[in-house]
Write a protein that holds these residues in place. Structure first.
Motif, PDB file in Angstrom:
ATOM      1  N   LEU A   1       0.479  -1.645   0.243  1.00 15.55           N
ATOM      2  CA  LEU A   1       0.333   0.287   0.017  1.00 15.55           C
ATOM      3  C   LEU A   1       0.294   1.134  -0.026  1.00 15.55           C
ATOM      4  CD1 LEU A   1      -2.807   2.068   0.438  1.00 15.55           C
ATOM      5  CD2 LEU A   1      -2.992   0.712   2.711  1.00 15.55           C
ATOM      6  N   LYS A   2       1.581   1.305   0.928  1.00 15.42           N
ATOM      7  CA  LYS A   2       2.720   2.510   0.989  1.00 15.42           C
ATOM      8  C   LYS A   2       3.545   2.920  -0.891  1.00 15.42           C
ATOM      9  CE  LYS A   2       6.527   4.596   3.364  1.00 15.42           C
ATOM     10  NZ  LYS A   2       6.402   5.780   3.015  1.00 15.42           N
ATOM     11  N   LYS A   3       3.930   1.530  -0.373  1.00 14.89           N
ATOM     12  CA  LYS A   3       4.689   1.876  -2.279  1.00 14.89           C
ATOM     13  C   LYS A   3       3.034   2.267  -3.258  1.00 14.89           C
ATOM     14  CE  LYS A   3       6.387  -1.097  -6.299  1.00 14.89           C
ATOM     15  NZ  LYS A   3       6.964  -2.691  -6.263  1.00 14.89           N
ATOM     16  N   ARG A   4       2.479   1.917  -3.821  1.00 18.75           N
ATOM     17  CA  ARG A   4       1.403   2.321  -4.484  1.00 18.75           C
ATOM     18  C   ARG A   4       0.976   3.247  -4.055  1.00 18.75           C
ATOM     19  NH1 ARG A   4      -4.805   0.764  -4.299  1.00 18.75           N
ATOM     20  NH2 ARG A   4      -5.858   2.089  -5.891  1.00 18.75           N
ATOM     21  N   VAL A   5       0.773   4.380  -2.366  1.00 15.86           N
ATOM     22  CA  VAL A   5       0.836   5.373  -2.631  1.00 15.86           C
ATOM     23  C   VAL A   5       2.429   5.993  -3.279  1.00 15.86           C
ATOM     24  CG1 VAL A   5       0.455   7.379  -0.753  1.00 15.86           C
ATOM     25  CG2 VAL A   5      -0.858   5.287  -0.389  1.00 15.86           C
TER      26      VAL A   5
ATOM     27  N   LYS B   1      -6.567  14.475  -2.755  1.00 12.47           N
ATOM     28  CA  LYS B   1      -8.210  14.457  -3.204  1.00 12.47           C
ATOM     29  C   LYS B   1      -7.921  13.166  -4.432  1.00 12.47           C
ATOM     30  CE  LYS B   1     -10.016  18.339  -2.075  1.00 12.47           C
ATOM     31  NZ  LYS B   1      -9.653  20.190  -3.014  1.00 12.47           N
ATOM     32  N   ASP B   2      -6.682  13.547  -5.180  1.00 15.65           N
ATOM     33  CA  ASP B   2      -6.646  12.146  -6.657  1.00 15.65           C
ATOM     34  C   ASP B   2      -5.721  11.452  -6.147  1.00 15.65           C
ATOM     35  OD1 ASP B   2      -7.985  14.646  -7.546  1.00 15.65           O
ATOM     36  OD2 ASP B   2      -5.532  15.198  -8.554  1.00 15.65           O
ATOM     37  N   VAL B   3      -5.051  11.172  -5.185  1.00 13.17           N
ATOM     38  CA  VAL B   3      -4.492  10.125  -4.968  1.00 13.17           C
ATOM     39  C   VAL B   3      -4.354   9.530  -3.166  1.00 13.17           C
ATOM     40  CG1 VAL B   3      -1.967   9.413  -4.037  1.00 13.17           C
ATOM     41  CG2 VAL B   3      -2.008  10.681  -5.872  1.00 13.17           C
TER      42      VAL B   3
ATOM     43  N   LEU C   1     -12.928   2.669   2.934  1.00 15.37           N
ATOM     44  CA  LEU C   1     -12.507   3.842   3.728  1.00 15.37           C
ATOM     45  C   LEU C   1     -12.197   4.415   3.628  1.00 15.37           C
ATOM     46  CD1 LEU C   1      -9.020   1.713   5.615  1.00 15.37           C
ATOM     47  CD2 LEU C   1     -11.616   1.746   6.280  1.00 15.37           C
ATOM     48  N   GLY C   2     -13.861   5.484   2.889  1.00 15.48           N
ATOM     49  CA  GLY C   2     -13.970   6.921   2.657  1.00 15.48           C
ATOM     50  C   GLY C   2     -13.742   7.755   3.200  1.00 15.48           C
ATOM     51  N   PHE C   3     -13.148   9.342   3.001  1.00 12.26           N
ATOM     52  CA  PHE C   3     -13.053   9.716   4.037  1.00 12.26           C
ATOM     53  C   PHE C   3     -12.766  11.585   3.076  1.00 12.26           C
ATOM     54  CE2 PHE C   3      -8.729   8.575   3.783  1.00 12.26           C
ATOM     55  CZ  PHE C   3      -7.941   9.189   3.722  1.00 12.26           C
ATOM     56  N   ASP C   4     -13.197  12.232   3.552  1.00 13.55           N
ATOM     57  CA  ASP C   4     -12.361  13.794   2.473  1.00 13.55           C
ATOM     58  C   ASP C   4     -11.362  14.961   2.768  1.00 13.55           C
ATOM     59  OD1 ASP C   4     -13.678  14.713   4.815  1.00 13.55           O
ATOM     60  OD2 ASP C   4     -15.476  15.408   3.845  1.00 13.55           O
ATOM     61  N   VAL C   5     -11.316  15.468   2.597  1.00 13.76           N
ATOM     62  CA  VAL C   5      -9.799  16.692   3.214  1.00 13.76           C
ATOM     63  C   VAL C   5      -9.706  16.782   4.319  1.00 13.76           C
ATOM     64  CG1 VAL C   5      -8.498  18.485   2.601  1.00 13.76           C
ATOM     65  CG2 VAL C   5      -9.249  16.778   1.026  1.00 13.76           C
ATOM     66  N   ALA C   6     -11.610  17.462   4.004  1.00  7.41           N
ATOM     67  CA  ALA C   6     -12.074  18.392   6.354  1.00  7.41           C
ATOM     68  C   ALA C   6     -11.410  16.975   7.162  1.00  7.41           C
ATOM     69  CB  ALA C   6     -12.989  18.092   6.234  1.00  7.41           C
ATOM     70  N   ASP C   7     -12.029  15.529   6.671  1.00  7.87           N
ATOM     71  CA  ASP C   7     -11.604  14.726   7.854  1.00  7.87           C
ATOM     72  C   ASP C   7     -10.248  14.314   7.746  1.00  7.87           C
ATOM     73  OD1 ASP C   7     -14.637  14.181   7.755  1.00  7.87           O
ATOM     74  OD2 ASP C   7     -14.264  12.939   6.250  1.00  7.87           O
ATOM     75  N   LEU C   8      -9.344  14.218   7.140  1.00  3.14           N
ATOM     76  CA  LEU C   8      -7.757  14.330   6.562  1.00  3.14           C
ATOM     77  C   LEU C   8      -6.952  15.604   7.787  1.00  3.14           C
ATOM     78  CD1 LEU C   8      -5.124  12.808   6.219  1.00  3.14           C
ATOM     79  CD2 LEU C   8      -5.525  13.805   4.343  1.00  3.14           C
ATOM     80  N   ARG C   9      -7.662  16.460   8.045  1.00  2.00           N
ATOM     81  CA  ARG C   9      -7.031  17.645   8.535  1.00  2.00           C
ATOM     82  C   ARG C   9      -7.466  17.569   9.618  1.00  2.00           C
ATOM     83  NH1 ARG C   9      -8.725  21.658   5.425  1.00  2.00           N
ATOM     84  NH2 ARG C   9      -6.389  21.659   3.856  1.00  2.00           N
TER      85      ARG C   9
END
Length: 104
Positions: A18-22, A41-43, A53-61
């Motif tokens: 997964l790390k390699k893919r990202v 958003k794109d990666v 495991l859906g989330f958005d940028v606001a969740d990430l922040r």
């Protein structure tokens, strides 16, 4: 879904594939860290969604703010802690950040 962000980064820490893919997907972007939201958003978000495991940028922040505060309040600093995606990469106006990221 902050819980999904936490699960995703836990998997990212423990799954070399997964790390390699990202890392490979991120490498397709120019070196400009000022576009960190767009890269997320794109990666990150599409890969996380594929994993359910859906989330958005606001969740990430929100998640990263909580982690950053925990690190700040910890008695000892963990030098090996993975850099936060948004808050440790490109949000500070410090040119040395770009050099540190290149060396990793």
């Amino acid at each position: 879904m902050i819980e999904n962000v936490e699960k995703f980064f836990s998997l990212l820490d423990s799954d070399p594939e997964l790390k390699k893919r990202v890392d490979e997907a991120e490498a397709n972007y120019p070196g400009c860290l000022e576009i960190r939201d767009a890269v997320a958003k794109d990666v990150l978000i599409p890969i996380a969604e594929e994993m359910g495991l859906g989330f958005d940028v606001a969740d990430l922040r929100k998640y990263e703010t909580r982690v950053k505060m925990q690190r700040f309040n910890a008695p000892e600093c963990d030098e090996d802690a993975m850099p936060l995606w948004l808050l440790d990469r490109g949000w500070e106006d410090d040119p040395d950040i770009f050099e540190r990221d290149k060396q990793k």
